[in-house]
Structure formats: structure tokens, C-alpha cells
Design a protein around this motif. Structure first.
Motif, PDB file in Angstrom:
ATOM      1  N   GLN A   1       0.810  -1.212   0.000  1.00 27.24           N
ATOM      2  CA  GLN A   1       0.000   0.000   0.000  1.00 27.24           C
ATOM      3  C   GLN A   1       0.847   1.267   0.000  1.00 27.24           C
ATOM      4  O   GLN A   1       0.487   2.268  -0.627  1.00 27.24           O
ATOM      5  N   GLN A   2       1.977   1.229   0.677  1.00 30.45           N
ATOM      6  CA  GLN A   2       2.795   2.431   0.823  1.00 30.45           C
ATOM      7  C   GLN A   2       3.949   2.499  -0.177  1.00 30.45           C
ATOM      8  O   GLN A   2       4.750   3.429  -0.112  1.00 30.45           O
ATOM      9  N   GLY A   3       4.028   1.527  -1.056  1.00 27.31           N
ATOM     10  CA  GLY A   3       4.996   1.605  -2.143  1.00 27.31           C
ATOM     11  C   GLY A   3       6.404   1.165  -1.816  1.00 27.31           C
ATOM     12  O   GLY A   3       7.345   1.512  -2.544  1.00 27.31           O
ATOM     13  N   TYR A   4       6.570   0.369  -0.747  1.00 26.01           N
ATOM     14  CA  TYR A   4       7.895  -0.183  -0.460  1.00 26.01           C
ATOM     15  C   TYR A   4       8.060  -1.516  -1.168  1.00 26.01           C
ATOM     16  O   TYR A   4       7.112  -2.294  -1.312  1.00 26.01           O
ATOM     17  N   ARG A   5       9.269  -1.800  -1.582  1.00 24.19           N
ATOM     18  CA  ARG A   5       9.519  -2.990  -2.395  1.00 24.19           C
ATOM     19  C   ARG A   5       9.492  -4.286  -1.601  1.00 24.19           C
ATOM     20  O   ARG A   5       9.399  -5.362  -2.192  1.00 24.19           O
ATOM     21  N   ALA A   6       9.632  -4.191  -0.295  1.00 25.80           N
ATOM     22  CA  ALA A   6       9.640  -5.396   0.539  1.00 25.80           C
ATOM     23  C   ALA A   6       9.162  -5.029   1.939  1.00 25.80           C
ATOM     24  O   ALA A   6       9.366  -3.901   2.405  1.00 25.80           O
ATOM     25  N   ARG A   7       8.530  -5.987   2.616  1.00 24.85           N
ATOM     26  CA  ARG A   7       8.061  -5.759   3.983  1.00 24.85           C
ATOM     27  C   ARG A   7       9.231  -5.465   4.932  1.00 24.85           C
ATOM     28  O   ARG A   7       9.060  -4.833   5.975  1.00 24.85           O
ATOM     29  N   SER A   8      10.440  -5.905   4.531  1.00 24.40           N
ATOM     30  CA  SER A   8      11.621  -5.693   5.364  1.00 24.40           C
ATOM     31  C   SER A   8      11.950  -4.208   5.530  1.00 24.40           C
ATOM     32  O   SER A   8      12.726  -3.844   6.418  1.00 24.40           O
ATOM     33  N   ALA A   9      11.364  -3.342   4.690  1.00 22.84           N
ATOM     34  CA  ALA A   9      11.601  -1.907   4.837  1.00 22.84           C
ATOM     35  C   ALA A   9      11.236  -1.443   6.244  1.00 22.84           C
ATOM     36  O   ALA A   9      11.887  -0.561   6.818  1.00 22.84           O
ATOM     37  N   TYR A  10      10.225  -2.066   6.841  1.00 21.63           N
ATOM     38  CA  TYR A  10       9.779  -1.648   8.165  1.00 21.63           C
ATOM     39  C   TYR A  10      10.753  -2.069   9.258  1.00 21.63           C
ATOM     40  O   TYR A  10      10.775  -1.480  10.335  1.00 21.63           O
ATOM     41  N   LYS A  11      11.564  -3.075   8.974  1.00 21.94           N
ATOM     42  CA  LYS A  11      12.602  -3.443   9.941  1.00 21.94           C
ATOM     43  C   LYS A  11      13.617  -2.310  10.068  1.00 21.94           C
ATOM     44  O   LYS A  11      13.999  -1.923  11.177  1.00 21.94           O
ATOM     45  N   LEU A  12      14.054  -1.779   8.927  1.00 22.57           N
ATOM     46  CA  LEU A  12      15.006  -0.669   8.988  1.00 22.57           C
ATOM     47  C   LEU A  12      14.357   0.566   9.582  1.00 22.57           C
ATOM     48  O   LEU A  12      14.996   1.305  10.351  1.00 22.57           O
ATOM     49  N   LYS A  13      13.095   0.809   9.255  1.00 18.81           N
ATOM     50  CA  LYS A  13      12.397   1.938   9.857  1.00 18.81           C
ATOM     51  C   LYS A  13      12.412   1.833  11.383  1.00 18.81           C
ATOM     52  O   LYS A  13      12.669   2.814  12.087  1.00 18.81           O
ATOM     53  N   GLN A  14      12.121   0.638  11.886  1.00 16.03           N
ATOM     54  CA  GLN A  14      12.069   0.451  13.330  1.00 16.03           C
ATOM     55  C   GLN A  14      13.455   0.531  13.967  1.00 16.03           C
ATOM     56  O   GLN A  14      13.616   1.102  15.050  1.00 16.03           O
ATOM     57  N   LEU A  15      14.463  -0.033  13.300  1.00 18.77           N
ATOM     58  CA  LEU A  15      15.826   0.084  13.817  1.00 18.77           C
ATOM     59  C   LEU A  15      16.268   1.543  13.857  1.00 18.77           C
ATOM     60  O   LEU A  15      16.897   1.991  14.823  1.00 18.77           O
ATOM     61  N   ASP A  16      15.931   2.283  12.814  1.00 15.98           N
ATOM     62  CA  ASP A  16      16.328   3.689  12.768  1.00 15.98           C
ATOM     63  C   ASP A  16      15.597   4.495  13.832  1.00 15.98           C
ATOM     64  O   ASP A  16      16.189   5.372  14.476  1.00 15.98           O
TER      65      ASP A  16
END
Length: 258
Positions: free
Chosen positions: A13-28
Motif C-alpha cells: 500500500q505504501q509503495g515499499y519494495r519489501a516488507r523488510s523496509a519496516y525493519k530498517l524503519k524500526q531500527l532507525d
């Protein structure tokens, strides 16, 4: 989908290429890995989800470099320019290409690499640690003082030794599991902040000459220009010490009783 699988739908829905994008978001979000203006290197970057997040967080003054053996489609998200390098991160030519793209400065190295899974847990764990060590070696080679590092690794018998190696190179380290990781996954992320570039590490034993005394009463010794505060020492002392703590620009040591 429910629970953590919601991240798959959210990425679509938000246009990220992989669900793993949220892992980096949370780490950051938890560790402030990427600051505005940073140069970020993403190892094993395909398909590019982490590159998208890094470009958003680094902003217009930053730069993002993705490295992978696979081709990565152009990333058009965030304000930071994104360059991709197709190659093996362990090869000197690839590292040289990264340095050239970075303009000689790298602030953050991240890696979400995972081995090809065999289904044999101990083997998969060992391979994940091998990849994580390659990422750490690359970070040691590329990061400047104060740089940040985050790498995925599977839990297992070799994790503690790897964590200890990261602790030797960074002033702050943590091992964490982002909410976006699947509940069934054994993956964790080892995070290091404030890269150490001085000549000593915790546990080192060496002979020093104390040349001055600091405001707190500790002796001051220099090791290749690096300041070492020695507990209870006085100016003129020459003694054997053990390093007990290291910061990016100074460290602490205790005299070794003979």
C-alpha cells in the motif's frame, strides 16, 4: 493477513519494495542509525526496500549506495540520490567502487543479507554469521569515526562471539528483534554505534608512560596520539595497564598489579 503479516500489505500500500523496509524503519527509530546528510551503504540491497528507507532518512544532503550481485531497479523515493553497484562486497574492486561513489565518506553500513536456506538450522545459522562477519569487515573498512552499523544474523551458538566482535569496534552495541520480523523467524539485528578508530580496544594490555594528570585525578597517557586515562596513576609513572573502556576519542585503563 493479520499480526506481523500486516507488514506485507502495508508495504504494498505504501509503495515499499519489501516488507523488510519496516525493519530498517524500526531500527532507525530506536537507534537513530541514519541522520540527515549521511552517506549510507546497504549491503545485499536487492530488491531495494532498505534503499528506499535510507533515501528518505538521509535526505537531500545525503547519499545512498546499494550493493548486490543482483540487478536493482532505479530507486525513486526520498530526497537522497541512490546509486547501485552490482558486485561482490568482499572484492577489492567493489569496495573501491563504493569509496568512489561515497566520495570517501561513509557514515552508516547496513545489511539485511540472509543465506540461501537449507532447512538445516545449524548450517543456516553458520552461514548467516559468515555473511554478518563479511558485513562487519566491510563496515570496519569503510566507516569513519562515529559511524553506525546494523546487520541481520540468525540466533545460534556463534552469535555471542559475533556480538563480542561488534562490541570491540563500537562504543555502543545492542542486539534486537524489530516488530516487523516474523514471529517464526530466528533473525535478530546486531547494532553498533559510534565506530571506534583509536589504536586500543577493551582488554588490551600495554605499557604506557603517564605524562600528565586530568581534572578528575586520573593519569593521562598517549597511545599513538590517543588519550588514555589511567586510574590512580601520576605524571612520570611508566606502568603496565589493561584497557577497561574505549570511547571514540579517549579510553580508560587500570594498572596491572605485578
Amino acid at each position: 493477513m493479520a499480526g506481523k503479516d500486516d507488514y506485507y500489505n502495508r508495504a504494498k500500500q505504501q509503495g515499499y519494495r519489501a516488507r523488510s523496509a519496516y525493519k530498517l524503519k524500526q531500527l532507525d527509530r530506536e537507534f537513530d542509525l541514519i541522520e540527515r546528510g549521511d552517506t549510507v551503504v546497504d549491503l545485499g540491497a536487492a530488491p531495494g526496500g532498505w534503499l528506499q528507507v535510507a533515501a528518505e532518512e538521509a535526505g537531500g544532503g545525503g547519499r545512498v549506495i546499494g550493493v548486490d550481485l543482483q540487478r536493482i531497479d532505479d530507486v525513486e523515493r526520498g530526497d537522497a540520490p541512490v546509486e547501485t553497484i552490482r558486485g561482490d562486497m568482499t572484492e577489492d574492486d567493489t569496495k573501491a567502487a563504493i569509496r568512489e561513489a561515497a566520495g570517501g565518506r561513509v557514515d552508516v553500513v547496513v545489511s539485511d543479507m540472509a543465506p540461501n536456506m537449507t532447512g538445516e538450522y545449524n548450517l543456516d545459522h553458520a552461514r548467516s554469521v559468515h555473511l554478518a562477519r563479511q558485513a562487519l569487515e566491510t563496515a570496519e573498512d569503510l566507516l569513519g569515526e562515529g559511524g553506525s552499523f546494523a546487520v541481520k544474523v540468525f540466533q545460534g551458538q556463534d552469535l555471542a562471539d559475533f556480538e563480542a566482535d561488534v562490541e570491540r569496534e563500537f562504543a555502543f552495541t545492542r542486539t534486537t528483534s524489530p516488530d516487523a520480523s516474523r514471529e517464526s523467524s530466528s533473525e535478530v539485528y546486531v547494532v553498533g554505534k559510534n565506530k571506534l578508530t583509536g589504536p586500543v580496544r577493551v582488554g588490551d594490555e600495554l605499557t604506557v608512560e603517564v605524562t600528565d594528570v586530568g581534572e578528575e585525578g586520573d593519569g593521562i597517557a598517549k597511545v599513538e596520539g590517543f588519550t588514555l586515562f589511567v586510574d590512580g596513576a601520576e605524571a612520570g609513572d611508566e606502568l603496565r595497564v589493561e584497557v577497561t573502556d574505549v570511547k571514540p576519542r579517549f579510553g580508560f585503563a587500570e594498572p596491572i598489579e605485578e
